[in-house]
Design a protein around this motif. Sequence first.
Motif, short mmCIF file in Angstrom:
data_model
loop_
_atom_site.label_atom_id
_atom_site.label_comp_id
_atom_site.label_asym_id
_atom_site.label_seq_id
_atom_site.Cartn_x
_atom_site.Cartn_y
_atom_site.Cartn_z
N VAL A 1 16.27 -22.18 57.98
CA VAL A 1 14.93 -21.61 57.85
C VAL A 1 14.91 -20.67 56.65
CG1 VAL A 1 13.20 -20.12 58.90
CG2 VAL A 1 14.34 -21.85 60.27
N ASP A 2 13.95 -20.88 55.73
CA ASP A 2 13.86 -20.07 54.52
C ASP A 2 12.98 -18.84 54.72
OD1 ASP A 2 15.36 -22.04 53.13
OD2 ASP A 2 13.54 -23.22 52.88
N SER A 3 11.81 -19.05 55.32
CA SER A 3 10.87 -17.94 55.45
C SER A 3 9.78 -18.27 56.46
CB SER A 3 10.22 -17.61 54.09
OG SER A 3 9.52 -18.75 53.59
N LEU A 4 9.14 -17.22 56.97
CA LEU A 4 7.98 -17.32 57.85
C LEU A 4 6.79 -16.74 57.09
CD1 LEU A 4 9.60 -15.92 61.14
CD2 LEU A 4 9.77 -18.21 60.19
N VAL A 5 5.72 -17.51 56.97
CA VAL A 5 4.58 -17.11 56.15
C VAL A 5 3.34 -17.02 57.03
CG1 VAL A 5 3.11 -17.73 54.19
CG2 VAL A 5 5.57 -18.18 54.10
N LEU A 6 2.57 -15.93 56.86
CA LEU A 6 1.35 -15.72 57.63
C LEU A 6 0.21 -15.40 56.68
CD1 LEU A 6 -0.12 -15.35 60.37
CD2 LEU A 6 0.56 -12.93 60.26
N ASP A 7 -0.90 -16.18 56.78
CA ASP A 7 -2.12 -15.90 56.04
C ASP A 7 -3.19 -15.46 57.03
OD1 ASP A 7 -1.35 -16.56 53.37
OD2 ASP A 7 -1.33 -18.66 53.96
N CYS A 8 -3.83 -14.32 56.75
CA CYS A 8 -4.88 -13.77 57.59
C CYS A 8 -6.19 -13.79 56.81
CB CYS A 8 -4.55 -12.34 58.02
SG CYS A 8 -2.90 -12.12 58.71
N LEU A 9 -7.20 -14.48 57.34
CA LEU A 9 -8.48 -14.63 56.66
C LEU A 9 -9.59 -14.06 57.51
CD1 LEU A 9 -7.99 -18.34 55.49
CD2 LEU A 9 -7.47 -16.25 54.22
N GLY A 10 -10.33 -13.07 56.98
CA GLY A 10 -11.42 -12.42 57.68
C GLY A 10 -12.13 -11.49 56.72
N PRO A 11 -12.56 -10.30 57.18
CA PRO A 11 -13.13 -9.33 56.25
C PRO A 11 -12.14 -8.92 55.17
CG PRO A 11 -13.61 -8.72 58.52
CD PRO A 11 -12.64 -9.85 58.58
N ASP A 12 -10.88 -9.07 55.44
CA ASP A 12 -9.82 -8.81 54.47
C ASP A 12 -8.98 -10.09 54.35
OD1 ASP A 12 -8.25 -7.50 52.70
OD2 ASP A 12 -7.42 -6.04 54.11
N THR A 13 -8.19 -10.20 53.29
CA THR A 13 -7.32 -11.35 53.11
C THR A 13 -5.89 -10.85 52.91
OG1 THR A 13 -9.09 -12.63 52.07
CG2 THR A 13 -6.83 -13.38 51.71
N LEU A 14 -4.98 -11.33 53.78
CA LEU A 14 -3.59 -10.90 53.72
C LEU A 14 -2.68 -12.11 53.62
CD1 LEU A 14 -3.59 -8.29 56.65
CD2 LEU A 14 -4.08 -7.87 54.25
N HIS A 15 -1.61 -11.96 52.87
CA HIS A 15 -0.57 -12.99 52.74
C HIS A 15 0.76 -12.29 52.95
CE1 HIS A 15 1.45 -16.64 51.36
NE2 HIS A 15 2.19 -15.88 50.57
N LEU A 16 1.45 -12.62 54.05
CA LEU A 16 2.69 -11.93 54.40
C LEU A 16 3.83 -12.93 54.52
CD1 LEU A 16 0.22 -10.68 56.47
CD2 LEU A 16 1.92 -8.86 56.48
N ILE A 17 5.03 -12.49 54.14
CA ILE A 17 6.23 -13.32 54.22
C ILE A 17 7.32 -12.53 54.92
CG2 ILE A 17 7.96 -14.61 52.94
CD1 ILE A 17 5.97 -14.88 50.67
N HIS A 18 7.91 -13.14 55.95
CA HIS A 18 9.02 -12.52 56.66
C HIS A 18 10.29 -13.34 56.45
CE1 HIS A 18 7.14 -9.63 59.85
NE2 HIS A 18 6.77 -9.36 58.61
N ALA A 19 11.41 -12.67 56.56
CA ALA A 19 12.70 -13.36 56.47
C ALA A 19 12.95 -14.15 57.74
CB ALA A 19 13.81 -12.33 56.25
N PRO A 20 13.85 -15.15 57.71
CA PRO A 20 14.20 -15.89 58.92
C PRO A 20 14.68 -14.95 60.02
CG PRO A 20 15.14 -16.94 56.99
CD PRO A 20 14.57 -15.65 56.52
N GLY A 21 14.32 -15.26 61.25
CA GLY A 21 14.75 -14.44 62.38
C GLY A 21 13.88 -13.24 62.64
N ASN A 22 12.77 -13.10 61.91
CA ASN A 22 11.85 -11.97 62.13
C ASN A 22 10.45 -12.52 62.36
OD1 ASN A 22 10.62 -9.49 62.25
ND2 ASN A 22 10.71 -9.10 60.04
N PRO A 23 10.18 -13.03 63.58
CA PRO A 23 8.90 -13.71 63.83
C PRO A 23 7.76 -12.78 64.19
CG PRO A 23 10.27 -13.82 65.79
CD PRO A 23 11.09 -13.10 64.74
N ASP A 24 7.97 -11.47 64.20
CA ASP A 24 6.94 -10.52 64.63
C ASP A 24 6.24 -9.88 63.43
OD1 ASP A 24 7.43 -10.67 67.51
OD2 ASP A 24 9.35 -9.73 67.04
N PHE A 25 4.92 -9.84 63.49
CA PHE A 25 4.10 -9.23 62.45
C PHE A 25 3.24 -8.13 63.09
CE2 PHE A 25 5.21 -13.32 60.82
CZ PHE A 25 5.24 -13.22 59.45
#
Length: 411
Positions: A58-82
């Motif tokens: 596993v290389d990375s966990l990526v989360l995109d949040c779309l709403g009144p704000d726009t966020l793009h977050l990347i976590h290292a493997p083994g860190n599934p909590d945001f």
Amino acid sequence: MSPILNRISTKCFLAAILFCAAFFWNCGTDSTNNQLSSVDVEKTSVSLRFSYTETPLVDSLVLDCLGPDTLHLIHAPGNPDFSLDLFPSDHWSFKAKIYANGDLLQMGELEAKLSAGAAVNLSIQMHAIVGFVYIEVPLGLNNSAGVTRGTMTLTSDKDSYTIPMTQTATAGIFKSGMLKLGANYDVEITLFGEDGKGIYKLKDKFLLTEDSPVPNLTLNSLRSQVSLMVNFAPEKNVELTLPLPAGYRKPKANELLITEVMAAPDNKDTTQYEFVEIYNGSLDTLILDDCAIGLTSSSSTKFIPLTVSEIPPNEILVLGNPNSQNTPALHIGTDGWNDMGNSKGFVILKCDDITLDSLYYASEPDSLHPNVVPAVPSGKNGASSQLNLEQWKNRQDSTAWKLATPTPGIL
């Protein structure tokens, strides 16, 4: 690793706040319902977790949040909590991706309504969209089985792939590219010796599914034998035996290695402590009854018998100060540990009075020791000397070592 957060610029961020405020503001002078100024907007505290089955590479966990704000977050493997603080809105979209082996492997999506001032726990169920095959064959530092190369072929109704084995310091690795789910594959694995003859061959079939997108083959060295376990889909579990030398015995040269030395902890960091890390690079469980670690910070060397009786193959033993509250209990392997020299000193590993490994660490070379394992200079405590296992044969050369944040118990 801290999340990488790409947010809108300061001006756009302020504009977004004013926009959200205007959205909730009733501009009529006679109405007081639903009136909300920008200072009244209270963000929602969101704890979001990826729900997925861990797979190799596993290389990375990526989360995109779309709403009144726009966020793009990347976590290292083994860190599934945001953990997020988001503006309240009836329409928030969360899109999650997991990258493995260099490609997109799993995806998940979630829609949510967030109320002002609330604390919300969300979970995104991940779904595999492709799969791959990953195989690791432990060979040991000395490759006692004599494996020199290997091939894996994967064949379905429409595709065929031939994957050569790559070798690390201690294992042979097979890894395919991304494969379609829902396809049946024939797999054939062959290991070859120095004379070019096959040492071992495995033939089988498997079905890649969303629940089992990464079937893996692992060679486990046991005291009395080496067994080969093939883990495919839940309904299929095949165990075979590979006749490699394995056992329960005393160590030999080039099997037990000193892989990390922490001589100068940072006193301001309560998690740090003095330790020496030892790695079993053989395919056998090694008996440590007559082994001792020697530490020299001055003209005399004190040898301390190891209180741990054995070390399994491919495992790590961390020897630290049993009087230190910072030393993990399972890592303690010595009694009467004495202080190591911070900027220079010897570490010697002996079994049955035979030196199996040794090193001299120092902050700089001298006339007697032109090639030393790097150590921290005086007054700059906090880093440990760590061996690059891929260069273990050249471990007496300073280039095989580096100074880095201590990682006891992790190669």
